[in-house]
Every structure is written in C-alpha cells, then in structure tokens.
Design a protein around this motif. Structure first.
Motif, mmCIF file in Angstrom:
data_model
loop_
_atom_site.group_PDB
_atom_site.id
_atom_site.type_symbol
_atom_site.label_atom_id
_atom_site.label_comp_id
_atom_site.label_asym_id
_atom_site.label_seq_id
_atom_site.Cartn_x
_atom_site.Cartn_y
_atom_site.Cartn_z
ATOM 1 N N ARG A 81 -29.062 -0.365 20.476
ATOM 2 C CA ARG A 81 -27.807 -0.857 19.907
ATOM 3 C C ARG A 81 -26.614 -0.042 20.373
ATOM 4 N NH1 ARG A 81 -30.654 -1.270 15.257
ATOM 5 N NH2 ARG A 81 -29.765 0.624 14.363
ATOM 6 N N ASN A 82 -26.843 1.248 20.640
ATOM 7 C CA ASN A 82 -25.738 2.143 20.973
ATOM 8 C C ASN A 82 -25.702 2.544 22.442
ATOM 9 O OD1 ASN A 82 -24.407 2.824 18.207
ATOM 10 N ND2 ASN A 82 -26.603 2.867 17.852
ATOM 11 N N ASN A 83 -26.445 1.826 23.259
ATOM 12 C CA ASN A 83 -26.487 2.095 24.700
ATOM 13 C C ASN A 83 -26.871 3.539 25.016
ATOM 14 O OD1 ASN A 83 -25.652 -0.528 25.129
ATOM 15 N ND2 ASN A 83 -23.502 0.024 25.430
HETATM 16 C C1 LIG Z 1 -23.259 -1.455 25.283
HETATM 17 O O1 LIG Z 1 -23.098 -1.945 26.604
HETATM 18 C C2 LIG Z 1 -22.753 -3.300 26.660
HETATM 19 C C3 LIG Z 1 -22.766 -3.739 28.105
HETATM 20 O O2 LIG Z 1 -22.256 -2.764 28.940
HETATM 21 C C4 LIG Z 1 -21.401 -3.511 25.983
HETATM 22 O O3 LIG Z 1 -21.058 -4.873 25.997
HETATM 23 C C5 LIG Z 1 -21.488 -3.036 24.539
HETATM 24 O O4 LIG Z 1 -20.247 -3.116 23.923
HETATM 25 C C6 LIG Z 1 -21.971 -1.615 24.481
HETATM 26 N N1 LIG Z 1 -22.216 -1.244 23.082
HETATM 27 C C7 LIG Z 1 -21.864 -0.073 22.568
HETATM 28 C C8 LIG Z 1 -22.189 0.136 21.129
HETATM 29 O O5 LIG Z 1 -21.328 0.793 23.222
#
Ligand SMILES: *[C@@H]1O[C@H](CO)[C@@H](O)[C@H](O)[C@H]1NC(C)=O
Ligand SMILES: *[C@@H]1O[C@H](CO)[C@@H](O)[C@H](O)[C@H]1NC(C)=O
Ligand SMILES: *[C@@H]1O[C@H](CO)[C@@H](O)[C@H](O)[C@H]1NC(C)=O
Ligand SMILES: *[C@@H]1O[C@H](CO)[C@@H](O)[C@H](O)[C@H]1NC(C)=O
Ligand SMILES: *[C@@H]1O[C@H](CO)[C@@H](O)[C@H](O)[C@H]1NC(C)=O
Ligand SMILES: *[C@@H]1O[C@H](CO)[C@@H](O)[C@H](O)[C@H]1NC(C)=O
Length: 429
Positions: A81-83
């Motif tokens: 969820r948080n990349n």
């Molecule tokens: C995670 O990465 C995606 C694609 O790069 C992006 O759309 C999303 O906002 C990001 N989410 C967070 C929590 O940073």
C-alpha cells in the motif's frame, strides 16, 4: 484594538496550519482520546518517516509456528500500500533466507535492496541485519506458549524432522518420555525439535539451562527488539504494535493464516506440558519473561483502553471481511480442495492438513466478479505472496534504474548500506 485583531488572525492562521500539517496525527490523538487511552508517546519525528508519520522501517523476526505468518501478511500488505521495499530471499534460498543458516545480506535478492521491511523466516543475526536495514529500523518478534508451540512443531514437521520421524507411531508422549532416544542435536532440522525460538533468535538451543544464560539472552533481546509479541494475546500485541509504529487501525487488520484443521491438533495434558517445558527450558523461560513484559506494557497503557481498541480492531476486521467475502470468511478448506492455486497453502506432510481459504466466485448476470486485490492478499499464503512481491519489486527495480547503475547496485549488495534513496526516509538524529 487592531493589535487584538492581528492576534486573532494569527491564532486563526496557526490553527489552520496546525490542522493542515498535523491532521493525521491529530486524528490519532482524537481517536485515542475517544477510546480513553493515554496519549501515545509515539513522536512524529523520532524514527518515523513520510507525511503520515507512520514508521516504515521494520524488521520482523518471523519465528516458527507462532502465528507469525499472519504478522508477515500484515507487513506485506502495508508495504504494498505504501510502495515500500520488502527484502526477499534469492531464489536459491527458497522463500526463507536460507534458514537455518545464520542470516547474511548475501541471501537478499538484489532487486529488493535496500529494503524498508524484512519479514521472511531467517535465523537472527544482529550484525548482518544492521548492515542491511535502515538504522532507524524497529525490530519486533513474536513468541508462543511452549506447550502449544511444541505440539504444533511436532505435528507440522513430523515427516520432515528426523528427530520426530523416528518416534514410533508418531507419538508425542513417546518422544517426551525419552527425548534423547530420538533427538540428535547436530542433525539436519534438529532446530524444530528443541528450543526453536532460542535458535531462531540466534541463540544456542542445546546449551544446558541456566538462569544466567536466559537472563543475558533476554537482556540482549530487549536491547534489540522494541516489541516482543505474544501469540496467545495476538490482538493485544497488535495494539502495542500499532502504537509503536504509529500506524492506523486499518493497517493491522488480518485473518488468521497457516493453521491446521482441528483434527490435526491434539490437546495436551498438564503432565505433557510440563515435560515440554523441561525439554525446551530456555524457550520456556524466555516466554515467561516476555509474556510478563507484554502485560506490564498493556497495564501501563491501561487495560480498559487496550480492551476497547481490541474491540474496535475486531469490528473493523469484521466489516472488512463482510465487504470482501460477503457475510463471513470463506470456509476453511484443505489445500486439495482449494481451486485457486494462488491460495493453496504449503503442506508439510500428508499427515497434517494446513487449511486455507478459497474465494467464493460470485457470479453476477455480467459474469464472475473478480475479488478485490485487498481481499485476495489478505488470505494469500506466504509462498505465493512472496513470489508475487518479488515479481512486482523486480518490475519496479527495472523501471527505476538504468542498466549501468543497476549493475552497480547488484555488486554493492552485501556492502554495508550507505544511504536510502527514498526521500521519505528521515533518519533518527
Ligand atoms: C505508489 O506508487 C503508485 C505508482 O507509482 C502511485 O500511484 C501511488 O500514489 C503510490 N502510493 C503511495 C502511498 O505512495
Ligand atoms: C480520522 O479517522 C477516521 C476513522 O479512523 C477516518 O474515517 C477519517 O477519515 C480520519 N480523518 C482524517 C482527517 O484522517
Ligand atoms: C504402535 O502401534 C502398534 C500398533 O498400532 C502397537 O502395537 C504398538 O504398541 C505401538 N507402539 C508404541 C510405542 O506405542
Ligand atoms: C501471561 O501473563 C499473564 C499476566 O501475568 C498471565 O495472567 C498469563 O497466565 C500468562 N500467560 C501464559 C500463557 O503463561
Ligand atoms: C456476491 O453477491 C451477493 C449478492 O449480489 C452479495 O450480497 C455479496 O456481497 C457478493 N459477494 C462478493 C464476495 O462479492
Ligand atoms: C544512520 O545512517 C546514516 C548513513 O549511514 C548516518 O549518517 C547516520 O549518522 C546514522 N544515524 C544513526 C543514529 O546512527
């Protein structure tokens, strides 16, 4: 008069700006206030990163047969969820970091380094983990009551671990009467047959029990681990975990994973529990020590507050389960009955049934409705989830880095980490 106006305007501006900047934190404070809990001692800056103030560097030492798969699943989903980057094992290590060998940074897949989170099985090595993880990493682990845990190990690894396999009729009682007839300390997989927790934590499972060793070992653990969860008080432990990491309630919702069917379990007599505790004396002493310290922490927080938060957690989980699966959880099934291969749990032997969930396929008039990703992941077993994460992290890795620096990164795996490239990383001063 105009001075008073300016003053009021200033107050208004600072209030708005405070709300804008601390919305998330304020929410947490209000929520805890509402629950009658003392304000959390989690500070936004210390050891946390990102705008939300949630802590994102976590090392979870996944111990065996302790409900640790459920914690792993929580961490996997949070990372997605948080990349965040989850350290995953190289393929030759299988889905564990070459356990039971002591952990080494060389076991980490280069596409998953530098990581934010590590949570797959490994034998603890503080130095190696320190080289790998950000230096504001919060370390956590989980222990389980030794009687229940040993019964689970004995059943799970019955055909796997020779110390158990050579016991006539697979009888736990027979093993406990004369463990030394069956147990060989230096044999492959012997760590499943004695003081498994101590071994996973990097200790000496065959050391003759002394109070002094346990005392020193527990003191070492306390230096490293900010939280030692207790499987018997799982939800209560989650309350502490959530506070420690400044996460939301929604971040720690779960369904239990990697369980056996009821008929694979046997109940223990108190006599056998005593024998198990004697045989696993170091584990037992560690368990008692950390169970006591868990309850000290819970009492410090206020048992009423803990209880309310546990109720809230269960209500949120029920809501999520309803929205995912409609009504209640999908029925538990043995692996053979699960049609979706992504959801079949690994089976240690034919003698024990590890159950999982199969998704009910909802056929609407327009055809089958695919389950939401969030729901699928919540019931996905460890092996499949690990593969899936490795795939997506590899894709991200290739996108992120041009070929030249990719080779450099691959080469630098195994070197002490120098910096985090992620801008969201704020290190402890
Ligand atoms: C995670 O990465 C995606 C694609 O790069 C992006 O759309 C999303 O906002 C990001 N989410 C967070 C929590 O940073
Ligand atoms: C505050 O928390 C509630 C429930 O936990 C949530 O629904 C709401 O969106 C949150 N508000 C903010 C500003 O984060
Ligand atoms: C194992 O089972 C066999 C037959 O089922 C029985 O005769 C034997 O006594 C059992 N052995 C032990 C050690 O319980
Ligand atoms: C854990 O500690 C609590 C509080 O001291 C105690 O009531 C409980 O019985 C302990 N649990 C186990 C499984 O030993
Ligand atoms: C399946 O469909 C029924 C009726 O349309 C609905 O109530 C239920 O929530 C759906 N379940 C899932 C898993 O989508
Ligand atoms: C954390 O690591 C960075 C980079 O290696 C270093 O500059 C910093 O001083 C470290 N902080 C602490 C608290 O050790």
């Amino acid at each position: 008069m105009s001075q008073k106006k300016i003053f009021l305007v200033l107050i208004a501006i600072s209030t708005v700006s405070f709300l804008l900047h601390h919305g998330g934190h304020l929410n947490l404070t209000l929520e805890t206030f509402w629950m009658g809990c003392p304000s959390t001692t989690v500070s936004v800056n210390q050891g946390s990163s990102g705008h939300s103030g949630k802590h994102t560097s976590v090392a979870f030492l996944k111990t065996h047969k302790t409900a640790s798969s459920t914690v792993q699943n929580i961490l996997f989903r949070f990372a997605e969820r948080n990349n965040l980057t989850v350290a995953l094992p190289i393929t030759s290590c299988d889905h564990q970091f070459c356990y039971p060998r002591p952990f080494s940074v060389h076991f980490v897949h280069p596409h998953t380094s530098p990581p934010d989170i590590i949570t797959s099985h490994l034998r603890f090595s503080r130095t190696e983990l320190r080289h790998l993880m950000p230096n504001n990493t919060i370390y956590i682990t989980i222990l389980r009551e030794p009687g229940a845990m040993f019964e689970s190990l004995f059943s799970y690894y019955n055909q796997y671990c020779l110390s158990f396999k050579r016991v006539p009729n697979g009888s736990l009682e027979t093993f406990l009467d004369e463990p030394w007839n069956y147990y060989r300390p230096d044999e492959k997989d012997s760590m499943y047959a004695r003081n498994t927790l101590t071994f996973d934590l990097g200790g000496d499972k065959d050391r003759p029990f002394t109070e002094l060793y346990v005392k020193r070992f527990a003191a070492e653990m306390e230096k490293v681990f900010s939280l030692v969860m207790i499987a018997e008080y799982f939800d209560e432990s989650l309350v502490l975990l959530r506070r420690l990491l400044a996460w939301d309630l929604d971040d720690v919702l779960y369904v239990s994973l990697n369980m056996r069917t009821a008929d694979s379990k046997s109940s223990l007599s108190s006599d056998n529990t005593e024998k198990i505790r004697d045989w696993n004396a170091i584990d037992s002493a560690l368990y008692d020590h950390f169970n006591a310290s868990l309850w000290r922490q819970l009492r410090a927080l206020g048992l009423a507050c803990v209880e309310r938060e546990v109720q809230l957690l269960r209500q949120s989980r029920d809501r999520l389960v309803r929205s995912c699966f409609g009504g209640s959880l999908p029925p538990l099934r043995s692996a053979a009955q699960i049609t979706n291969k992504e959801l079949r749990p690994w089976q240690p032997s034919a003698k024990v049934t590890i159950v999982g969930y199969d998704l009910p396929v909802n056929i609407s008039k327009k055809g089958p409705i695919p389950p939401r990703d969030e729901c699928l992941k919540m019931i996905m077993p460890e092996v499949q989830y690990t593969k899936l994460l490795l795939r997506s992290e590899s894709v991200r890795y290739r996108k992120r880095l041009p070929i030249r620096s990719r080779q450099q990164t691959a080469r630098s795996v195994g070197q002490p980490r120098v910096h985090k490239e992620s801008s969201s990383q704020s290190l402890v001063p």
